[in-house]
Design a protein around this motif. Structure first.
Motif, PDB file in Angstrom:
ATOM      1  N   GLU A  63       0.488  -0.884  -0.269  1.00 34.52           N
ATOM      2  CA  GLU A  63      -0.140  -0.082  -0.168  1.00 34.52           C
ATOM      3  C   GLU A  63       0.966   1.440   0.091  1.00 34.52           C
ATOM      4  OE1 GLU A  63      -2.964  -0.414   3.444  1.00 34.52           O
ATOM      5  OE2 GLU A  63      -3.682  -2.202   2.491  1.00 34.52           O
ATOM      6  N   GLY A  64       2.394   1.387  -0.452  1.00 35.39           N
ATOM      7  CA  GLY A  64       2.859   2.111  -0.218  1.00 35.39           C
ATOM      8  C   GLY A  64       3.747   2.712   1.407  1.00 35.39           C
ATOM      9  N   TYR A  65       3.054   2.475   2.444  1.00 35.34           N
ATOM     10  CA  TYR A  65       3.549   2.864   3.343  1.00 35.34           C
ATOM     11  C   TYR A  65       5.139   2.739   4.321  1.00 35.34           C
ATOM     12  CZ  TYR A  65      -1.724   4.481   4.057  1.00 35.34           C
ATOM     13  OH  TYR A  65      -2.952   4.062   3.901  1.00 35.34           O
ATOM     14  N   ARG A  66       4.827   3.260   5.360  1.00 31.88           N
ATOM     15  CA  ARG A  66       6.852   3.082   5.309  1.00 31.88           C
ATOM     16  C   ARG A  66       5.803   3.191   6.901  1.00 31.88           C
ATOM     17  NH1 ARG A  66      11.799   3.728   3.773  1.00 31.88           N
ATOM     18  NH2 ARG A  66      12.338   4.414   6.182  1.00 31.88           N
ATOM     19  N   ALA A  67       6.649   2.306   8.156  1.00 33.40           N
ATOM     20  CA  ALA A  67       6.435   2.189   9.369  1.00 33.40           C
ATOM     21  C   ALA A  67       7.149   1.937  10.312  1.00 33.40           C
ATOM     22  CB  ALA A  67       5.667   0.614   9.593  1.00 33.40           C
ATOM     23  N   LYS A  68       6.756   2.249  11.940  1.00 34.24           N
ATOM     24  CA  LYS A  68       7.878   2.702  13.166  1.00 34.24           C
ATOM     25  C   LYS A  68       7.405   1.879  14.075  1.00 34.24           C
ATOM     26  CE  LYS A  68      10.092   7.071  12.868  1.00 34.24           C
ATOM     27  NZ  LYS A  68      10.865   7.586  14.027  1.00 34.24           N
ATOM     28  N   ALA A  69       8.603   0.792  14.287  1.00 33.13           N
ATOM     29  CA  ALA A  69       7.892   0.300  15.150  1.00 33.13           C
ATOM     30  C   ALA A  69       7.415   0.190  16.715  1.00 33.13           C
ATOM     31  CB  ALA A  69       8.235  -1.348  15.225  1.00 33.13           C
ATOM     32  N   VAL A  70       5.871   0.561  17.375  1.00 30.66           N
ATOM     33  CA  VAL A  70       6.234   0.943  18.874  1.00 30.66           C
ATOM     34  C   VAL A  70       6.491  -0.243  19.816  1.00 30.66           C
ATOM     35  CG1 VAL A  70       4.691   2.476  20.362  1.00 30.66           C
ATOM     36  CG2 VAL A  70       5.542   3.240  17.568  1.00 30.66           C
ATOM     37  N   CYS A  71       5.807  -0.939  19.544  1.00 34.61           N
ATOM     38  CA  CYS A  71       5.345  -2.547  19.951  1.00 34.61           C
ATOM     39  C   CYS A  71       6.658  -3.559  19.529  1.00 34.61           C
ATOM     40  CB  CYS A  71       4.439  -3.249  19.427  1.00 34.61           C
ATOM     41  SG  CYS A  71       3.155  -4.849  19.980  1.00 34.61           S
ATOM     42  N   SER A  72       7.289  -3.557  21.135  1.00 34.46           N
ATOM     43  CA  SER A  72       8.466  -4.333  21.052  1.00 34.46           C
ATOM     44  C   SER A  72       8.406  -6.046  20.276  1.00 34.46           C
ATOM     45  CB  SER A  72       8.835  -4.368  22.730  1.00 34.46           C
ATOM     46  OG  SER A  72       7.761  -5.361  23.065  1.00 34.46           O
ATOM     47  N   TYR A  73       7.343  -5.846  20.622  1.00 31.37           N
ATOM     48  CA  TYR A  73       7.021  -7.215  20.087  1.00 31.37           C
ATOM     49  C   TYR A  73       7.462  -7.453  18.359  1.00 31.37           C
ATOM     50  CZ  TYR A  73       5.730 -12.085  17.704  1.00 31.37           C
ATOM     51  OH  TYR A  73       6.160 -13.436  16.748  1.00 31.37           O
ATOM     52  N   ILE A  74       6.426  -6.436  17.736  1.00 29.38           N
ATOM     53  CA  ILE A  74       6.554  -6.262  16.618  1.00 29.38           C
ATOM     54  C   ILE A  74       8.477  -5.129  15.630  1.00 29.38           C
ATOM     55  CG2 ILE A  74       5.798  -4.536  14.685  1.00 29.38           C
ATOM     56  CD1 ILE A  74       3.458  -4.231  15.860  1.00 29.38           C
ATOM     57  N   ARG A  75       9.048  -4.812  16.913  1.00 27.72           N
ATOM     58  CA  ARG A  75       9.946  -4.172  16.278  1.00 27.72           C
ATOM     59  C   ARG A  75      11.318  -5.380  16.515  1.00 27.72           C
ATOM     60  NH1 ARG A  75      10.045  -0.156  19.987  1.00 27.72           N
ATOM     61  NH2 ARG A  75      10.386  -1.110  21.571  1.00 27.72           N
ATOM     62  N   ALA A  76      10.586  -6.680  17.616  1.00 28.08           N
ATOM     63  CA  ALA A  76      11.921  -7.295  17.290  1.00 28.08           C
ATOM     64  C   ALA A  76      11.457  -8.905  16.165  1.00 28.08           C
ATOM     65  CB  ALA A  76      11.253  -8.531  18.886  1.00 28.08           C
ATOM     66  N   VAL A  77      10.871  -8.934  15.760  1.00 33.34           N
ATOM     67  CA  VAL A  77      10.309  -9.219  14.609  1.00 33.34           C
ATOM     68  C   VAL A  77      10.750  -8.592  13.156  1.00 33.34           C
ATOM     69  CG1 VAL A  77       8.313  -9.903  12.491  1.00 33.34           C
ATOM     70  CG2 VAL A  77       7.978 -10.604  14.912  1.00 33.34           C
ATOM     71  N   ALA A  78      10.509  -6.979  13.211  1.00 35.59           N
ATOM     72  CA  ALA A  78      11.176  -6.439  11.811  1.00 35.59           C
ATOM     73  C   ALA A  78      12.959  -6.276  11.660  1.00 35.59           C
ATOM     74  CB  ALA A  78      10.915  -4.798  11.699  1.00 35.59           C
ATOM     75  N   ARG A  79      13.886  -6.827  12.920  1.00 34.36           N
ATOM     76  CA  ARG A  79      14.924  -6.819  13.177  1.00 34.36           C
ATOM     77  C   ARG A  79      15.710  -7.911  13.472  1.00 34.36           C
ATOM     78  NH1 ARG A  79      15.964  -4.304  19.218  1.00 34.36           N
ATOM     79  NH2 ARG A  79      15.589  -1.423  17.914  1.00 34.36           N
ATOM     80  N   ARG A  80      14.309  -8.466  12.500  1.00 30.71           N
ATOM     81  CA  ARG A  80      14.966 -10.703  12.357  1.00 30.71           C
ATOM     82  C   ARG A  80      15.244 -10.648  11.377  1.00 30.71           C
ATOM     83  NH1 ARG A  80      10.650 -12.611  16.441  1.00 30.71           N
ATOM     84  NH2 ARG A  80      11.680 -13.008  18.279  1.00 30.71           N
ATOM     85  N   SER A  81      14.927  -9.969  10.408  1.00 30.02           N
ATOM     86  CA  SER A  81      15.109  -9.816   9.276  1.00 30.02           C
ATOM     87  C   SER A  81      15.166  -9.263   8.529  1.00 30.02           C
ATOM     88  CB  SER A  81      13.807 -10.590   8.453  1.00 30.02           C
ATOM     89  OG  SER A  81      13.763 -10.130   6.851  1.00 30.02           O
ATOM     90  N   GLU A  82      16.360  -8.408   7.805  1.00 33.04           N
ATOM     91  CA  GLU A  82      16.882  -7.603   6.718  1.00 33.04           C
ATOM     92  C   GLU A  82      16.060  -7.197   5.264  1.00 33.04           C
ATOM     93  OE1 GLU A  82      20.057  -6.287   6.540  1.00 33.04           O
ATOM     94  OE2 GLU A  82      20.651  -6.788   8.540  1.00 33.04           O
ATOM     95  N   LYS A  83      14.662  -7.816   5.502  1.00 36.63           N
ATOM     96  CA  LYS A  83      14.080  -7.818   4.440  1.00 36.63           C
ATOM     97  C   LYS A  83      13.457  -6.557   4.029  1.00 36.63           C
ATOM     98  CE  LYS A  83      10.257  -9.846   2.342  1.00 36.63           C
ATOM     99  NZ  LYS A  83       9.132 -11.194   2.308  1.00 36.63           N
ATOM    100  N   TRP A  84      12.903  -6.408   6.064  1.00 37.15           N
ATOM    101  CA  TRP A  84      11.580  -4.971   6.471  1.00 37.15           C
ATOM    102  C   TRP A  84      12.261  -3.559   6.976  1.00 37.15           C
ATOM    103  CZ3 TRP A  84       8.566  -6.953   4.724  1.00 37.15           C
ATOM    104  CH2 TRP A  84       8.191  -8.356   4.639  1.00 37.15           C
ATOM    105  N   SER A  85      14.285  -3.985   6.823  1.00 39.35           N
ATOM    106  CA  SER A  85      14.837  -3.212   7.327  1.00 39.35           C
ATOM    107  C   SER A  85      15.016  -1.237   6.752  1.00 39.35           C
ATOM    108  CB  SER A  85      16.879  -2.845   7.061  1.00 39.35           C
ATOM    109  OG  SER A  85      17.100  -3.225   6.266  1.00 39.35           O
ATOM    110  N   ASN A  86      14.157  -1.325   5.519  1.00 38.00           N
ATOM    111  CA  ASN A  86      13.716   0.015   4.614  1.00 38.00           C
ATOM    112  C   ASN A  86      12.497   0.106   4.845  1.00 38.00           C
ATOM    113  OD1 ASN A  86      16.601  -0.056   3.209  1.00 38.00           O
ATOM    114  ND2 ASN A  86      16.214  -0.976   1.486  1.00 38.00           N
TER     115      ASN A  86
END
Length: 89
Positions: A63-86
């Motif tokens: 849908e063309g959004y960028r996001a910030k992970a505020v929730c600690s679990y969401i942040r942890a999932v994002a950090r586990r994969s380079e795919k989501w770093s951008n």
């Protein structure tokens, strides 16, 4: 199982065996602040949370959004994969 985006409620939902898991967000200045994630208690520990969050990332990317992970679990999932770093800060 596919995540659904409910823009009115500002959440992404995933139907799991007739029950709803969700990621809540707040939209500010074109950025989604992913504030909360929840899987029904008795369904936890089975990988549904990770599936919910990763599908949420895929959908908001489509849908063309960028996001910030505020929730600690969401942040942890994002950090586990380079795919989501951008996409996920």
């Amino acid at each position: 199982m596919t995540v659904k985006h409910d823009k009115d409620k500002q959440q992404f939902t995933l139907d799991i065996q007739g029950e709803e898991a969700r990621v809540d967000y707040q939209l500010r200045d074109g950025t989604m602040y992913l504030t909360y994630s929840e899987v029904p208690y008795h369904l936890r520990g089975k990988g549904y949370g990770k599936q919910l969050v990763e599908q949420t990332f895929e959908q908001l990317t489509k849908e063309g959004y960028r996001a910030k992970a505020v929730c600690s679990y969401i942040r942890a999932v994002a950090r586990r994969s380079e795919k989501w770093s951008n996409i996920i800060e």
